[in-house]
Structures are given as C-alpha cells and as structure tokens.
Design a protein around this motif. Sequence first.
Motif, PDB file in Angstrom:
ATOM      1  N   VAL A 112     -33.401  -2.835 -21.479  1.00 22.18           N
ATOM      2  CA  VAL A 112     -31.843  -2.827 -20.952  1.00 22.18           C
ATOM      3  C   VAL A 112     -32.029  -3.652 -19.804  1.00 22.18           C
ATOM      4  O   VAL A 112     -30.786  -4.582 -19.945  1.00 22.18           O
ATOM      5  N   SER A 113     -32.681  -3.795 -18.796  1.00 24.29           N
ATOM      6  CA  SER A 113     -32.411  -4.692 -17.641  1.00 24.29           C
ATOM      7  C   SER A 113     -32.437  -6.170 -18.228  1.00 24.29           C
ATOM      8  O   SER A 113     -31.848  -6.976 -17.707  1.00 24.29           O
ATOM      9  N   GLY A 114     -33.383  -6.509 -19.060  1.00 24.07           N
ATOM     10  CA  GLY A 114     -33.531  -7.662 -19.705  1.00 24.07           C
ATOM     11  C   GLY A 114     -32.257  -8.113 -20.595  1.00 24.07           C
ATOM     12  O   GLY A 114     -31.721  -9.315 -20.380  1.00 24.07           O
ATOM     13  N   ILE A 115     -31.812  -7.187 -21.476  1.00 23.50           N
ATOM     14  CA  ILE A 115     -30.733  -7.589 -22.168  1.00 23.50           C
ATOM     15  C   ILE A 115     -29.216  -7.788 -21.481  1.00 23.50           C
ATOM     16  O   ILE A 115     -28.476  -8.673 -21.665  1.00 23.50           O
ATOM     17  N   VAL A 116     -29.182  -6.939 -20.323  1.00 23.52           N
ATOM     18  CA  VAL A 116     -27.952  -6.972 -19.517  1.00 23.52           C
ATOM     19  C   VAL A 116     -27.873  -8.407 -18.864  1.00 23.52           C
ATOM     20  O   VAL A 116     -26.783  -9.057 -18.634  1.00 23.52           O
ATOM     21  N   ILE A 117     -28.958  -8.819 -18.339  1.00 20.82           N
ATOM     22  CA  ILE A 117     -28.822  -9.899 -17.443  1.00 20.82           C
ATOM     23  C   ILE A 117     -29.307 -11.321 -18.375  1.00 20.82           C
ATOM     24  O   ILE A 117     -29.546 -12.462 -17.788  1.00 20.82           O
ATOM     25  N   SER A 118     -29.810 -10.987 -19.595  1.00 28.14           N
ATOM     26  CA  SER A 118     -30.235 -12.272 -20.271  1.00 28.14           C
ATOM     27  C   SER A 118     -29.288 -13.474 -20.363  1.00 28.14           C
ATOM     28  O   SER A 118     -29.973 -14.654 -20.147  1.00 28.14           O
ATOM     29  N   LYS A 122     -23.252  -8.624 -33.287  1.00 28.77           N
ATOM     30  CA  LYS A 122     -22.406  -9.443 -32.949  1.00 28.77           C
ATOM     31  C   LYS A 122     -22.872 -10.016 -31.405  1.00 28.77           C
ATOM     32  O   LYS A 122     -22.824 -11.132 -30.857  1.00 28.77           O
ATOM     33  N   VAL A 123     -23.663  -8.974 -30.673  1.00 32.66           N
ATOM     34  CA  VAL A 123     -24.211  -9.336 -29.446  1.00 32.66           C
ATOM     35  C   VAL A 123     -25.268 -10.515 -29.589  1.00 32.66           C
ATOM     36  O   VAL A 123     -25.328 -11.437 -28.736  1.00 32.66           O
ATOM     37  N   GLY A 124     -26.150 -10.563 -30.669  1.00 37.88           N
ATOM     38  CA  GLY A 124     -26.978 -11.383 -30.867  1.00 37.88           C
ATOM     39  C   GLY A 124     -26.329 -12.814 -30.951  1.00 37.88           C
ATOM     40  O   GLY A 124     -26.700 -13.855 -30.654  1.00 37.88           O
ATOM     41  N   HIS A 125     -25.128 -12.800 -31.927  1.00 37.44           N
ATOM     42  CA  HIS A 125     -24.399 -14.016 -32.226  1.00 37.44           C
ATOM     43  C   HIS A 125     -23.903 -14.787 -30.905  1.00 37.44           C
ATOM     44  O   HIS A 125     -23.894 -15.737 -30.618  1.00 37.44           O
ATOM     45  N   ILE A 126     -23.401 -13.787 -29.942  1.00 41.31           N
ATOM     46  CA  ILE A 126     -22.753 -14.147 -28.911  1.00 41.31           C
ATOM     47  C   ILE A 126     -23.696 -14.689 -27.765  1.00 41.31           C
ATOM     48  O   ILE A 126     -23.567 -15.820 -27.267  1.00 41.31           O
ATOM     49  N   TYR A 127     -24.974 -14.031 -27.741  1.00 42.77           N
ATOM     50  CA  TYR A 127     -26.054 -14.397 -26.810  1.00 42.77           C
ATOM     51  C   TYR A 127     -26.663 -15.756 -27.188  1.00 42.77           C
ATOM     52  O   TYR A 127     -26.864 -16.643 -26.500  1.00 42.77           O
ATOM     53  N   LEU A 128     -26.953 -15.906 -28.367  1.00 45.12           N
ATOM     54  CA  LEU A 128     -27.403 -17.162 -28.943  1.00 45.12           C
ATOM     55  C   LEU A 128     -26.655 -18.270 -28.915  1.00 45.12           C
ATOM     56  O   LEU A 128     -27.063 -19.455 -28.686  1.00 45.12           O
ATOM     57  N   ALA A 129     -25.221 -18.094 -29.401  1.00 44.41           N
ATOM     58  CA  ALA A 129     -24.200 -19.060 -29.238  1.00 44.41           C
ATOM     59  C   ALA A 129     -24.076 -19.789 -27.774  1.00 44.41           C
ATOM     60  O   ALA A 129     -24.131 -20.934 -27.505  1.00 44.41           O
ATOM     61  N   MET A 130     -23.902 -18.822 -26.834  1.00 46.15           N
ATOM     62  CA  MET A 130     -23.791 -19.028 -25.252  1.00 46.15           C
ATOM     63  C   MET A 130     -25.102 -19.914 -24.715  1.00 46.15           C
ATOM     64  O   MET A 130     -25.169 -20.879 -24.212  1.00 46.15           O
TER      65      MET A 130
END
Length: 685
Positions: A15-21, A389-397
């Motif tokens: 959780v801590s890693g995903i939130v700040i990734s 959706k989270v994965g697409h946004i994270y990797l896109a950014m």
Amino acid sequence: MSTRNYNVFFNTHTVSGIVISIALYVIFFAGAFSLFKEEIQVWEEGTPISYTQRNDINFDKILDSLNNRYELHGRDLRLIVGEKSDKMYLSMGVSKDSLASEKGKQPNYFYVNINTTETETYTEQYSLGEFLFRLHFFQQLPTIGIYLAGLVSFFFLFAIITGVIVHWNKIIPNFFTFNPKAILKKLWTDAHTALGVIGLPFQFIFAVTGAYFGIGILVLIPANSLYNGDQAKLMEDLRPERKSYEWIASSNENIPSFNSFANRTANEWNNFHLTNAYIKNYGGVNMKYILIGELESHDRFIGSGRITYDVNSGNVEAIKNPNRLNYAEDVQRVVSKLHFADFGGIPLKIIYFILALITCFVIITGVLIWIEARNKKSMELEKRLYTAKVGHIYLAMCLSLLPVTALAFLFVKFTNGYFTDKQNPIYYFYFITWLLFTLFYRFKRDNYFTNKSTLLLGGIFGLLIPISNGIVSGNWIWNTYLNNQFDILFIDLLWIIISSLALIFYFKIKPSIKEKSAFTAAPIDYKNLKALKEEEALKKEQKPQDQTLINDKNYIPMRTKISLLWIFIAIGFILHHVYGLALIYFKESVLIEGSTGETPFWAHQWRILMEGLALTFGLLSLEVSKKWFIQTSFVWAIIAGLFNVYHVITAIIYEASNLSEILILLLLVIANVFLVKSINQWRKD
C-alpha cells in the motif's frame, strides 16, 4: 515470522509503495538528471566556459560594476560561486541606510557573469537543469511541493523497511535465481527483489536525507523549544553566517578590497577554496565580510570553514576551522553531500545516476507485480477495471518521462536565445508534452505498447540531442573533446549511452513477453465493456444470497444497521445535553441571561432537528426503501456529520474542561462516519 505479521508487513509495504509510486518515480528520475544541473546548463547555452578557479575570481571588479548599477551602499549581499559555470549567483537585500535612494531600497537577486559582469535575472538564465532540479522536489507546486516530496521520502523509508522485512528470507535466493523466461509476475518479483537489494543502501540514504530536506521543519520544533521560542538565536547558532548586524553609520573610508580578504582566507588552509560569501552592511562602519569555503573532498569528507572579518579594522571576529567538526553546522553539510553526491566528482555522480535509474525500475516492477497479482478472471469486473486503470495511468505517467525529457533537451537547444524569460516556455513545453503523452498511453490501454514505444521514442529523441547540439551550437562531439569542453561533451555522451540502451531494450522485448501477462490470459474486452458489465450485474441478481453472510454471527442487515446508527445518534444528542448540565452543577447561576422560565421555540427547533429527525430516519429506514428517501437520508447524514465535527471543535476550544460532553461528541462523529458509509452502500445496492 508469523503468517499474520507477514501479511501485515506485506500489505503495508504494498500500500505504501503504490500510494507514493508516481511521485517517487518522478523524484528519482528528475533527481538523476539534476545531479548534472550545471553541466546541462552549460550544454544548453552552448558557449565555452573559462573554468576560472573560484579563488581567482576578480570580486572587486564585479562589486564595483554592481555598485554603479544597483547602489550597494547599506545592503547585505550574498554571493554563491558556481563550481563549473562562469556565472555567480548574487542576492542583495534592501539598504538599511535611511538616506538610501529608491534604487537602494529595491531588493535584487540575479546571476552575474564573472568575466563580463553582465547580469541575468533568474528567469533569464533559467535552464532545463534548473527545471529538473526543482521538479525533483516538486517546487513547481507552490508552498506544498517540498513538503509533499518530504512526506513521499518518509513513506519511501517506511516502504524500504517493510520491504526488507517481507523479502528477508528470499533476498539471497531471488538474487541468484533470476529467470527472464518465467511468468511475468515471477519475473517482476525477482527483478524487484534483486535490483532492490543492489540499490538498498543508496535508497536508504536518499529516503533519510530527502525526508530531512523536505520536512526538516519538524527537526526544528524540538530545537525551538530548547531556545524558548527564540528563533533568531536558534538560526544564528545553526547558520552563523546569516547573522544580521544593525546599521550604525556610513564609513568615510574607501571600502577595502574583497579580493585581498578572499586570498587571505584561501591561504589560511591548504587546498581550501571559496564556495560562497556574505557582505554585511556594505559601506558601513561595521561592515563585515563572511567568507565560506571547503577543503577538497579527497582531503576531508567534511571540511567546511568560515572566517568573519571586520572589514575596516581587518580583524578576524569569528573563525570555523575546516579541520575541526562542529556538529550543529556540519551535520547539515553531511546530509547535503550524501544527497547531492557533492564528493567524488563526476564518477560518483555517474554511480548515483545509475542507482537512481535502478530505483526507478524497482518502483515500476513493484507496480507491475501489484497489477499482475490483482488481475484474475475470478475477480469482479469492477475491481479488474480499477486495477487496469491504475496500471495504465501509473505506467503512462512514469514511462513517458524518458521521451518527454529527451524532447525537452531538443526544445531548449533549438529555442536557445529566442526567449527572454526561459522559465515559462520550459514549464509549458514540458508539462503539456507530458500531459499529452500520458493521456495517449492512458487511453491506449496497453502497457506493453507503452513500454516499447517510450523506449523507442526515448532512444530516437536521445540520439538527436548530440546532433542538435552540433547543428545549433557547432559543438560536435569531436570539437568539444578537442576544445576541452568536457561538460558539454559529457551531456552528449550521456544521452548517446541512454539512447543506445533504450533501443537495445526495445529490440530485446519480444511479443512473447506480453503473452506471459495475466491480461493476456484473462483479457478485458474494452470494446464490449457495457455488455460485460450488464452480464456481471445479471449474474449477481441470479446468484443466491451469500451463505457466509447468513452464517456470520456478526452479520447485521443493512437497513437494521442504518436504523440502529440513527437511534444511536439521537440518544447521543440527548446524552450530550444531559452532560452539558455539568456546567450548571458547578456554577452559581442556572438561568440563561434573558430567560423568563419558559422554553423558547428555538430550543424546540434544535430538539426536532437533532433528536427528532434522527429518530424519524431511524424508524423510517426499517419501513421505507424508496430512492428519494435513501437520497434524503444520505444528505441529512452528511449535514449532521458536519455539524457534529463542528460541535467537537467548538467544545474543545470553549469547553475543554467538560470531558464527558467532548467524549460523547466524539462518539457521535464516529457513528456518523459509519452511518454515511452504510447509507452510501445502500444507495449503490
């Protein structure tokens, strides 16, 4: 370690890693390039630099020129000498002399060329290196940016510790059993663990020092209490060079040469060079020169020295020997050196750069592990869509930062000299380009394509960077090598290496990798998404009631729960008024000023709105399930909740001694949170 403890640490780490990734990826990616901030600026401007030693700068010439233009009399000045650039940062406060002209009452800060004494404002000399350095701690977000970066660093430290605990038993085996042919989740897990171990000491240092710089204000809170709130005294002890001196009067003597004091200071210790200086009360009878410098890093890791001179008498007022440590001052320099790699020269910065990019990879693999683990055909479609959706946004950014940064280098090179204010064009180009890339990859919905195309574009744009430098500035690689312009040469070579590696990885990543993904095994048909949602909704309606809920001893039907919470709140309001009588028990008068013995109507209104409506909603929740009633209940529950929060705050401020009343109000707030949550779930169902 027990299974329960393992799960706690594992979930905390995830959780801590995903939130700040995303924020952490930006910090490390921008931070990697900001290590070479000065080299990037020299490359961008494309003009040869003189490599003048800092001790050989003609400060008198610069100060005389500035005095003619800005009237330095009565001002405090600060000079920061760049390590490689021909520019020196200079800031000047307003004149303390009451007879100063309007020109002298205007503060200024700018960069001055040490050879020509020409000045440029901050925005005029702004560079991409400065932008990436500021992006490293989110300064583009006014006020909150640096605190946000500090909090991210703090949670990163938390993620490191929990990650070591979680992977402790698998660190060594995973390090030696890395298998690129495994399924993607296993591949990302092994890569995440192995590369995390390689960069662990580096990441720990950056997490600690980053948190110190970002939220260092928390460090000063206990220190401030030791000084009884005297912040001026506290800062004087921490940063003696920033001490302010009152203006007494103008001096009739000629101002002594700054160069002579600079040479005197440089000769005080072997291999000592100036880094910055302060001039206090320029032209005054109590004028001070404060010269600060360092020993060479190979002589002493921390060798900060300082001498304060009374200019008119030439006497030394204070001295800090660089060969002796001072905890209060030197601990800050230790943190700075560790964070910015200000020791070891370019070789160490290259190591930091590589480790920063490795950390970026560790962050990305952590996100990919989470995405792969949460995409199962047995999961609800809504949860799978959210994960995707989270994965697409994270990797896109994150992944788009490579081509965007390469494009930004091309932009500043081709537009160099066209803008007076360089800051805004860099801001607009970088953030708009980043946004467009992010939106494109987000709605492309293909992480494999995102990865491949960003590597390809980053490689192509990166190879164009040294070419653009040769075309625009004439600084072809062979020319910069022959002319000993190694800062410019270094940036060109850096991008050639980065681009070559990006293209190698692009050709190494085959379509077979995509076939190992959980999204290939359990694809989501976005073209028929509406039909899939309707199909799942139909299955839910046909599915018999979950027996696990029926057999659960703690299970309470939704409407019963909502009714009980309304009744609890109503009783809470009644008890609140009863506990309020505690004020009456211990006061001399029980009558409110202006009372007549009859209960006014406004008091009845409050009873109806609070206790009455809460009991009404509690009763009707058992019998009425119309949509309008559910919406009305939801709105009123929110209003009541806001009122309860407000009531708690006012009670703490004005009735802090009435503990029983405050306690019941806190319970009302908690009950209200559960109520809003339950009614919201009722609305959805």
